[in-house]
Design an enzyme around this catalytic site. Structure first.
Site, mmCIF file in Angstrom:
data_model
loop_
_atom_site.group_PDB
_atom_site.id
_atom_site.type_symbol
_atom_site.label_atom_id
_atom_site.label_comp_id
_atom_site.label_asym_id
_atom_site.label_seq_id
_atom_site.Cartn_x
_atom_site.Cartn_y
_atom_site.Cartn_z
ATOM 1 N N TYR A 87 -106.757 -41.832 -101.236
ATOM 2 C CA TYR A 87 -107.037 -43.072 -100.521
ATOM 3 C C TYR A 87 -108.406 -43.029 -99.855
ATOM 4 C CZ TYR A 87 -102.186 -44.339 -101.340
ATOM 5 O OH TYR A 87 -100.991 -44.651 -101.936
ATOM 6 N N GLU A 114 -101.639 -42.640 -107.260
ATOM 7 C CA GLU A 114 -101.694 -43.615 -106.174
ATOM 8 C C GLU A 114 -103.140 -43.750 -105.714
ATOM 9 O OE1 GLU A 114 -99.175 -43.212 -102.741
ATOM 10 O OE2 GLU A 114 -97.420 -42.641 -103.934
ATOM 11 N N GLU A 156 -95.751 -36.066 -102.946
ATOM 12 C CA GLU A 156 -96.555 -35.667 -101.788
ATOM 13 C C GLU A 156 -95.904 -34.603 -100.899
ATOM 14 O OE1 GLU A 156 -97.876 -39.157 -99.668
ATOM 15 O OE2 GLU A 156 -99.423 -39.565 -101.167
ATOM 16 N N ASP A 169 -92.507 -43.505 -96.390
ATOM 17 C CA ASP A 169 -93.066 -44.773 -95.931
ATOM 18 C C ASP A 169 -92.496 -45.957 -96.719
ATOM 19 O OD1 ASP A 169 -94.623 -46.508 -94.462
ATOM 20 O OD2 ASP A 169 -96.399 -46.231 -95.722
#
Length: 608
Positions: free
Chosen positions: A472, A509, A416, A162
């Site tokens: 997240y 993150e 990831e 991303d």
């Protein structure tokens, strides 16, 4: 691989500037752009990604090879030297041609490579230097991707990371010399501490005359000699050594000299080194024997127009912003950064998690976020044995380049990956060995765990030293519902702590997209108020988990992403700063928290 440097025995010529530039519109071998002057009148800056420099969409969206070209003169006094062209990075594949001859090729977009040109061009002569660069990503490259050829013959690139696939010569190109008879080929320094004594274990590799004498001198920051040794391998002890500390860097100059039988210096090379120790002990991360709590960022090499092009002004300004906000660390997400950045981190006392380009090894994310067909990640069709070998090579090249940096305390071998899928352990087990074998200093290693691979699903976390988690809650999960997000986040963190009671955990993150200037009385998603509430929630959870040893928010600054994803509007907006480095409201909140953390942990260089 040693970075070129000027010394009493070496010369260094910078080849940055504007180069002639052209797309390769057909087959590279068929067009053979190195055989003559490039067509057209385009010129491209080096270092810079080419994508956003030009306004032609055909260049911005180009998939395949491009060509850079310029004329170079070998200095006329290099008569007793070997000389090389050094490409600091060619994203993602590069080839170097001297006149009509291919002299080097390299796959891997963020690590350097050299081409010796001694036998091809004489001192004082001019030559045509052509560098071709390919941005294609396939299932056997790192990072991986999928390449499609459409009915009209045009190539279409899919990639599953991303951030925008910026390409070109984003870092400097050099012409440099080394003495022909005998030269320093590589240097490894491994620091240690015993009481008040600093120890530098070293290994100097020599090219040419292997029987030449190696002399080692260590100088302090006042250029005073504080240690000496003879031999290509050994140790230097420094009494009352000054340690490299987070926020308070101290660097010694390790100078290796090759001398002839009469004692004359044939070659000299210096490495800036900090004396410090790194250790994982239980749930603690120790630097110089003291627990360290990471505060800081995941970042990107990303600026307007330049793309991933290295820019010293942005580098210094970014470090100033990190110092202001109380960041003591960052991760090189998701690739090795420019060597100049690593050297600056050494000098500034910023702690670095150094990461390979192994991002996008997760088709679960791809199918969910990018609406692609569900495929197995660890399979002959995607991440296979060839992919793993490319991955292993990227680990070796990263460690070989950055092994001597005091700032590097932890290697990250992937971001990831699909660590919950069958086949993950078989893929990663050999890479763990590669990473441990590659580093003579035996730093700890990690990988960055994705939100889908929770403690009860991840198949590989036991093989690593630190549990690095990207989460997240409140954004991608329980979007906008911070009460439910907090409960789920805390439950998962407690689950990790219970399953791995002797491993430290780190948040590598966490973040929420935020439009600068968007204000909301009810703190709705995308607003600056929501970003503050989101981080407050996350930090309440962090503070409840003793095993958490750090927090690096995502992201330092807004950055560009692929325009093909409808959920991104002109890039990823999770930055604490905008892309042009203006602070969002959250910056002051983080500064207050991190300044207090840094004072509480009381390491030298923390703000009192």
């Amino acid at each position: 691989m040693l970075k070129p440097q000027a010394s009493s025995t070496r010369d260094l010529v910078n080849l940055d500037g504007t180069w002639r530039f052209a797309l390769v519109k057909d087959d590279l071998e068929k067009e053979a752009p190195w055989t003559g002057a490039l067509p057209g009148s385009l010129e491209a800056p080096v270092p810079a990604s080419y994508n956003d420099v030009f306004i032609d969409p055909a260049i911005h969206n180009h998939v395949g090879w491009v060509s850079y070209q310029r004329r170079v003169i070998v200095p006329r006094n290099w008569t007793s030297d070997r000389y090389f062209v050094r490409v600091s990075a060619a994203t993602h594949e590069g080839r170097v041609y001297v006149n009509d001859k291919l002299v080097a090729e390299h796959i891997g977009g963020y690590t350097p490579f050299d081409a010796e040109v001694t036998s091809l061009v004489k001192p004082g002569q001019e030559f045509r230097l052509t560098i071709t660069v390919n941005n294609e990503l396939t299932n056997t490259t790192i990072p991986p991707g999928l390449l499609e050829v459409q009915a009209d013959g045009q190539k279409k690139q899919k990639y599953f990371h991303d951030f925008y696939n910026y390409s070109g010569l984003a870092r400097s190109v050099w012409l440099y010399s080394v003495p022909a008879a005998s030269s320093v080929e590589d240097v490894t320094v491994i620091p240690d501490v015993q009481g008040s004594t600093g120890i530098i274990n070293y290994d100097v590799q020599v090219a040419g005359d292997k029987s030449a004498d190696v002399h080692v001198t260590v100088l302090d920051e006042d250029d005073k000699v504080v240690g000496e040794a003879k031999g290509a391998k050994g140790e230097v002890k420094i009494d009352n050594a000054k340690l490299w500390q987070p926020g308070a860097a101290y660097l010694y100059q390790f100078r290796a000299e090759i001398r002839d039988s009469a004692g004359a210096v044939q070659d000299s090379y210096s490495v800036a080194t900090g004396i410090r120790t790194v250790e994982v002990k239980g749930t603690q991360f120790l630097i110089n024997g003291k627990p360290f709590y990471f505060t800081g960022f995941g970042r990107h090499e990303d600026t307007a127009v330049r793309g991933k092009g290295h820019d010293s002004a942005y580098m210094v300004h970014d470090f100033q912003l990190m110092d202001w906000i109380g960041a003591n660390s960052f991760r090189t997400s998701h690739y090795p950064y420019a060597e100049e950045v690593m050297e600056f981190a050494d000098r500034q006392g910023i702690v670095v998690i150094d990461e390979t380009p192994a991002v996008g090894l997760n088709l679960g994310i791809a199918s969910g976020f990018f609406s692609t067909k569900k495929m197995a990640t660890w399979s002959p069709e995607y991440c296979n044995e060839q992919t793993r070998e490319a991955h292993a090579n990227s680990i070796r090249e990263l460690v070989a380049r950055d092994k001597n940096h005091a700032c590097v305390v932890l290697w990250s071998i992937s971001n990831e990956p699909s660590s919950n899928e069958d086949g993950a352990r078989e893929y990663f087990a050999p890479l763990v060995k590669v990473a441990r074998d590659a580093d003579p200093a035996k730093r700890p290693i990690c990988f960055i765990n994705v939100m889908f691979a929770k403690f009860d699903l991840c198949l590989i976390s036991d093989m690593f030293d630190v549990l690095c988690l990207n989460r997240y809650y409140g954004w991608y999960e329980h979007t906008g519902d911070l009460v439910a997000a907090e409960a789920a986040f805390e439950a998962e963190m407690l689950g990790w702590a219970k399953k791995y009671p002797d491993k430290p955990m780190m948040m590598t993150e966490y973040g929420a997209d935020t439009l600068s200037g968007l204000r909301s009385w009810n703190a709705g998603p995308w607003s600056e108020e929501f970003q503050i509430a989101y981080y407050d929630m996350c930090h309440r959870v962090h503070d409840k988990i003793p095993a958490i040893i750090g927090e690096q928010v995502w992201n330092f600054a807004d950055f560009q992403t692929s325009a093909n994803h409808i959920f991104r509007v002109d890039g990823n907006k999770k930055g604490i700063f905008t892309r042009d480095r203006k602070p969002k409201a959250i910056a002051a909140v983080l500064k207050k928290r991190w300044d207090k953390i840094n004072v509480d942990q009381d390491y030298p260089g923390s703000k009192k």
